[in-house]
Scaffold this motif. Structure first.
Motif, PDB file in Angstrom:
ATOM      1  N   GLU A 165       5.119   8.102  -9.344  1.00  0.00           N
ATOM      2  CA  GLU A 165       4.238   8.624 -10.166  1.00  0.00           C
ATOM      3  C   GLU A 165       4.336   6.717 -10.728  1.00  0.00           C
ATOM      4  O   GLU A 165       3.068   6.427 -10.071  1.00  0.00           O
ATOM      5  CB  GLU A 165       4.077   9.302 -11.377  1.00  0.00           C
ATOM      6  CG  GLU A 165       3.364  10.432 -10.466  1.00  0.00           C
ATOM      7  CD  GLU A 165       3.737  11.400 -11.917  1.00  0.00           C
ATOM      8  OE1 GLU A 165       4.569  11.762 -12.589  1.00  0.00           O
ATOM      9  OE2 GLU A 165       2.629  11.971 -12.044  1.00  0.00           O
ATOM     10  N   LYS A 166       5.419   6.585 -11.124  1.00  0.00           N
ATOM     11  CA  LYS A 166       5.134   5.085 -11.233  1.00  0.00           C
ATOM     12  C   LYS A 166       4.700   3.964 -10.578  1.00  0.00           C
ATOM     13  O   LYS A 166       4.091   2.868 -10.404  1.00  0.00           O
ATOM     14  CB  LYS A 166       6.629   4.572 -12.220  1.00  0.00           C
ATOM     15  CG  LYS A 166       6.262   3.315 -12.917  1.00  0.00           C
ATOM     16  CD  LYS A 166       7.822   3.135 -14.508  1.00  0.00           C
ATOM     17  CE  LYS A 166       7.970   2.613 -15.108  1.00  0.00           C
ATOM     18  NZ  LYS A 166       8.797   2.052 -16.058  1.00  0.00           N
ATOM     19  N   ALA A 171       3.213   4.803  -7.391  1.00  0.00           N
ATOM     20  CA  ALA A 171       1.843   4.816  -7.486  1.00  0.00           C
ATOM     21  C   ALA A 171       0.361   4.758  -8.280  1.00  0.00           C
ATOM     22  O   ALA A 171      -0.362   4.841  -7.997  1.00  0.00           O
ATOM     23  CB  ALA A 171       1.689   6.604  -6.582  1.00  0.00           C
ATOM     24  N   GLU A 172       1.440   3.980  -9.167  1.00  0.00           N
ATOM     25  CA  GLU A 172       0.186   3.308  -9.949  1.00  0.00           C
ATOM     26  C   GLU A 172      -0.194   1.699  -9.385  1.00  0.00           C
ATOM     27  O   GLU A 172      -1.529   1.643  -9.631  1.00  0.00           O
ATOM     28  CB  GLU A 172       0.874   3.401 -11.662  1.00  0.00           C
ATOM     29  CG  GLU A 172       1.061   4.624 -12.449  1.00  0.00           C
ATOM     30  CD  GLU A 172       2.209   4.069 -13.506  1.00  0.00           C
ATOM     31  OE1 GLU A 172       2.025   5.280 -13.770  1.00  0.00           O
ATOM     32  OE2 GLU A 172       2.071   2.661 -13.895  1.00  0.00           O
ATOM     33  N   LYS A 173       0.801   1.334  -8.734  1.00  0.00           N
ATOM     34  CA  LYS A 173       0.392   0.396  -8.639  1.00  0.00           C
ATOM     35  C   LYS A 173       0.393   0.570  -6.870  1.00  0.00           C
ATOM     36  O   LYS A 173      -0.143  -0.837  -5.782  1.00  0.00           O
ATOM     37  CB  LYS A 173       1.362  -1.003  -8.387  1.00  0.00           C
ATOM     38  CG  LYS A 173       1.852  -1.091 -10.171  1.00  0.00           C
ATOM     39  CD  LYS A 173       2.969  -2.358 -10.839  1.00  0.00           C
ATOM     40  CE  LYS A 173       2.407  -2.462 -11.813  1.00  0.00           C
ATOM     41  NZ  LYS A 173       3.440  -3.443 -12.274  1.00  0.00           N
ATOM     42  N   SER A 174       1.208   1.215  -5.513  1.00  0.00           N
ATOM     43  CA  SER A 174       0.678   1.066  -4.605  1.00  0.00           C
ATOM     44  C   SER A 174       0.434   2.470  -4.701  1.00  0.00           C
ATOM     45  O   SER A 174      -0.055   3.184  -5.471  1.00  0.00           O
ATOM     46  CB  SER A 174       2.214   1.382  -3.970  1.00  0.00           C
ATOM     47  OG  SER A 174       2.786   0.527  -3.531  1.00  0.00           O
ATOM     48  N   GLN A 175      -0.768   2.477  -3.390  1.00  0.00           N
ATOM     49  CA  GLN A 175      -1.243   4.134  -3.203  1.00  0.00           C
ATOM     50  C   GLN A 175      -0.683   5.005  -2.867  1.00  0.00           C
ATOM     51  O   GLN A 175      -1.092   5.716  -3.294  1.00  0.00           O
ATOM     52  CB  GLN A 175      -2.191   3.339  -1.815  1.00  0.00           C
ATOM     53  CG  GLN A 175      -3.411   2.312  -1.924  1.00  0.00           C
ATOM     54  CD  GLN A 175      -4.358   2.174  -1.280  1.00  0.00           C
ATOM     55  OE1 GLN A 175      -3.478   1.287  -0.006  1.00  0.00           O
ATOM     56  NE2 GLN A 175      -5.761   2.491  -1.172  1.00  0.00           N
ATOM     57  N   ASN A 185       0.783  -1.919  -0.231  1.00  0.00           N
ATOM     58  CA  ASN A 185      -0.326  -0.003  -0.010  1.00  0.00           C
ATOM     59  C   ASN A 185       1.181   1.102   0.187  1.00  0.00           C
ATOM     60  O   ASN A 185       0.703   2.586  -0.727  1.00  0.00           O
ATOM     61  CB  ASN A 185      -1.308   0.113   1.772  1.00  0.00           C
ATOM     62  CG  ASN A 185      -1.715  -1.219   1.262  1.00  0.00           C
ATOM     63  OD1 ASN A 185      -1.104  -2.193   2.120  1.00  0.00           O
ATOM     64  ND2 ASN A 185      -3.032  -0.836   0.721  1.00  0.00           N
ATOM     65  N   SER A 195       3.209   6.528  -3.039  1.00  0.00           N
ATOM     66  CA  SER A 195       4.846   6.183  -2.960  1.00  0.00           C
ATOM     67  C   SER A 195       5.610   6.951  -2.279  1.00  0.00           C
ATOM     68  O   SER A 195       5.219   8.925  -2.178  1.00  0.00           O
ATOM     69  CB  SER A 195       6.130   6.291  -4.214  1.00  0.00           C
ATOM     70  OG  SER A 195       5.604   7.178  -4.508  1.00  0.00           O
ATOM     71  N   THR A 254       0.768   9.722  -4.564  1.00  0.00           N
ATOM     72  CA  THR A 254      -1.057   9.486  -5.128  1.00  0.00           C
ATOM     73  C   THR A 254      -1.516   8.824  -6.591  1.00  0.00           C
ATOM     74  O   THR A 254      -1.267  10.128  -6.731  1.00  0.00           O
ATOM     75  CB  THR A 254      -1.551   9.567  -3.515  1.00  0.00           C
ATOM     76  OG1 THR A 254      -2.311  10.511  -3.797  1.00  0.00           O
ATOM     77  CG2 THR A 254      -1.070   9.670  -1.864  1.00  0.00           C
ATOM     78  N   ARG A 255      -2.760   8.444  -6.153  1.00  0.00           N
ATOM     79  CA  ARG A 255      -3.295   8.654  -7.629  1.00  0.00           C
ATOM     80  C   ARG A 255      -4.006   9.683  -7.285  1.00  0.00           C
ATOM     81  O   ARG A 255      -3.863   9.786  -9.135  1.00  0.00           O
ATOM     82  CB  ARG A 255      -4.243   7.575  -7.277  1.00  0.00           C
ATOM     83  CG  ARG A 255      -4.223   6.044  -7.128  1.00  0.00           C
ATOM     84  CD  ARG A 255      -3.542   5.655  -7.572  1.00  0.00           C
ATOM     85  NE  ARG A 255      -3.447   4.663  -7.372  1.00  0.00           N
ATOM     86  CZ  ARG A 255      -3.600   2.895  -7.176  1.00  0.00           C
ATOM     87  NH1 ARG A 255      -4.991   2.993  -7.018  1.00  0.00           N
ATOM     88  NH2 ARG A 255      -2.598   2.222  -6.691  1.00  0.00           N
ATOM     89  N   GLU A 256      -3.996  10.656  -6.447  1.00  0.00           N
ATOM     90  CA  GLU A 256      -5.173  12.222  -6.892  1.00  0.00           C
ATOM     91  C   GLU A 256      -3.574  13.280  -7.130  1.00  0.00           C
ATOM     92  O   GLU A 256      -4.280  13.937  -7.710  1.00  0.00           O
ATOM     93  CB  GLU A 256      -5.296  12.474  -5.278  1.00  0.00           C
ATOM     94  CG  GLU A 256      -6.881  11.640  -5.191  1.00  0.00           C
ATOM     95  CD  GLU A 256      -6.302   9.980  -4.837  1.00  0.00           C
ATOM     96  OE1 GLU A 256      -7.333   9.391  -5.395  1.00  0.00           O
ATOM     97  OE2 GLU A 256      -5.219   9.956  -4.412  1.00  0.00           O
TER      98      GLU A 256
END
Ligand code: TA6
Length: 319
Positions: A216-217, A219-223, A187, A225, A238-240
């Motif tokens: 960013e890379k 955070a594409e897989k984790s929530q 996560n 970084s 984050t994704r946001e």
């Protein structure tokens, strides 16, 4: 309850030498110039959490006389730390850190650790699975000892995520690349960028934008970084979106020992107490790491020390 996994613990031998030079004989007669403490990244997180009143179970592999000392010393630190280590044949390692406040350097010599057999690993995995049913989150942090397959962290992340346990990972790019082969991801991920890493996950790490791209890379897989940039900054993705947390003052680079672990512990504390607000978690982690740099020795701050740090950094949105 938090589970911290330190597959390769260490007794940290810190030595404080002003203006350290190679090719010299140093006789340490003043014992205030050195200290030994239980270490290894996950263990430091357990120690940091105990200072914040959060109980944890510390697990991994220990061995021999050094392993016995490590476990005994760890238990003395706090009753909030429960030890559940698998004992192996060899000797737990000692890591040496020479801290030079004059030149603002840390010279670290980290040893490999004891050989661990497949039988030890299977024993550990059985215990790990049993413990997962009793914890809210797991921290997997630090190097792995000889004999352990580098894919083990992938397995540990998968076992935890399949059971809905929240996972924090701080590891080197080499080990993280194995984890990001999937199928499950932590996560929260904080790459251990100590040493030089020219590239990671196909990203050449030269400019600030390269580090943003890496964050960013991940955070594409984790929530979320958290990627360190030039010591005094952290990029949080984050994704946001992406934010930059920056210390207002220069950081004493001779005081960095354990600061990364204090960062992770700060994020775990915030998650346990306030939930998964990722930017706030990262800010609290940053404050915790800043507080940890106020002393030359490896030191895990309490809540009061951490809260004071909120005036010493800025947060700006990058993307
Ligand atoms: O971050 C500090 C620390 O955990 C020290 O306790 C020292 O033992 C070292 O890092 C261990 O790192 P390694 O990557 O060798 O597991």
């Amino acid at each position: 309850m938090v589970l911290t996994v330190t597959l390769n613990p260490a007794l940290d031998r810190e030595i404080f030498i002003e203006d350290f030079q190679v090719n010299r004989l140093y006789r340490i007669n003043d014992l205030s110039k050195t200290q030994m403490s239980p270490g290894g990244k996950g263990i430091n997180v357990s120690i940091a959490l105990s200072k914040l009143g959060v109980p944890s179970v510390a697990t991994g592999f220990v061995g021999g006389y050094m392993g016995k000392i490590l476990v005994e010393e760890l238990r003395k630190i706090s009753k909030l730390i429960t030890t559940n280590f698998v004992y192996v044949e060899g000797e737990t390692r000692e890591n040496i850190e020479i801290i030079d406040e004059k030149n603002k350097t840390i010279t670290a010599i980290n040893f490999p650790g004891p050989d661990v057999t497949d039988m030890d690993v299977n024993h550990f995995l059985r215990r790990y699975k049993m413990t997962l049913s009793k914890v809210d989150c797991v921290v997997i942090s630090g190097s792995i000892p000889p004999g352990v397959n580098e894919g083990i962290c992938n397995e540990l992340v998968r076992l935890a995520r399949e059971r809905g346990v929240f996972v924090f990972v701080e590891q080197t790019p080499r080990l993280l690349e194995r984890i990001y082969e999937g199928p499950e991801f932590p996560n929260v991920v904080k790459p251990d960028l100590r040493g030089n890493h020219a590239s990671f996950l196909g990203v050449d790490l030269k400019t600030f934008d390269d580090y943003v791209k890496l964050a960013e890379k991940l955070a594409e897989k984790s929530q979320v970084s958290v990627v360190s940039y030039e010591v005094k900054n952290d990029i949080v993705a984050t994704r946001e979106g992406v934010w930059l947390i920056r210390s207002k003052e220069e950081i004493d680079t001779s005081h960095l020992l354990g600061a990364g672990d204090a960062y992770v512990a700060g994020m775990v504390y915030y998650f346990i107490k306030h939930g998964a607000n990722f930017l706030e978690m990262a800010k609290f982690g940053f404050a915790s790491a800043l507080a940890a740099t106020r002393r030359k020795e490896k030191y895990m701050p309490d809540l009061e020390a951490i809260k004071k740090e909120y005036d010493h950094f800025t947060v700006e949105r990058v993307k």
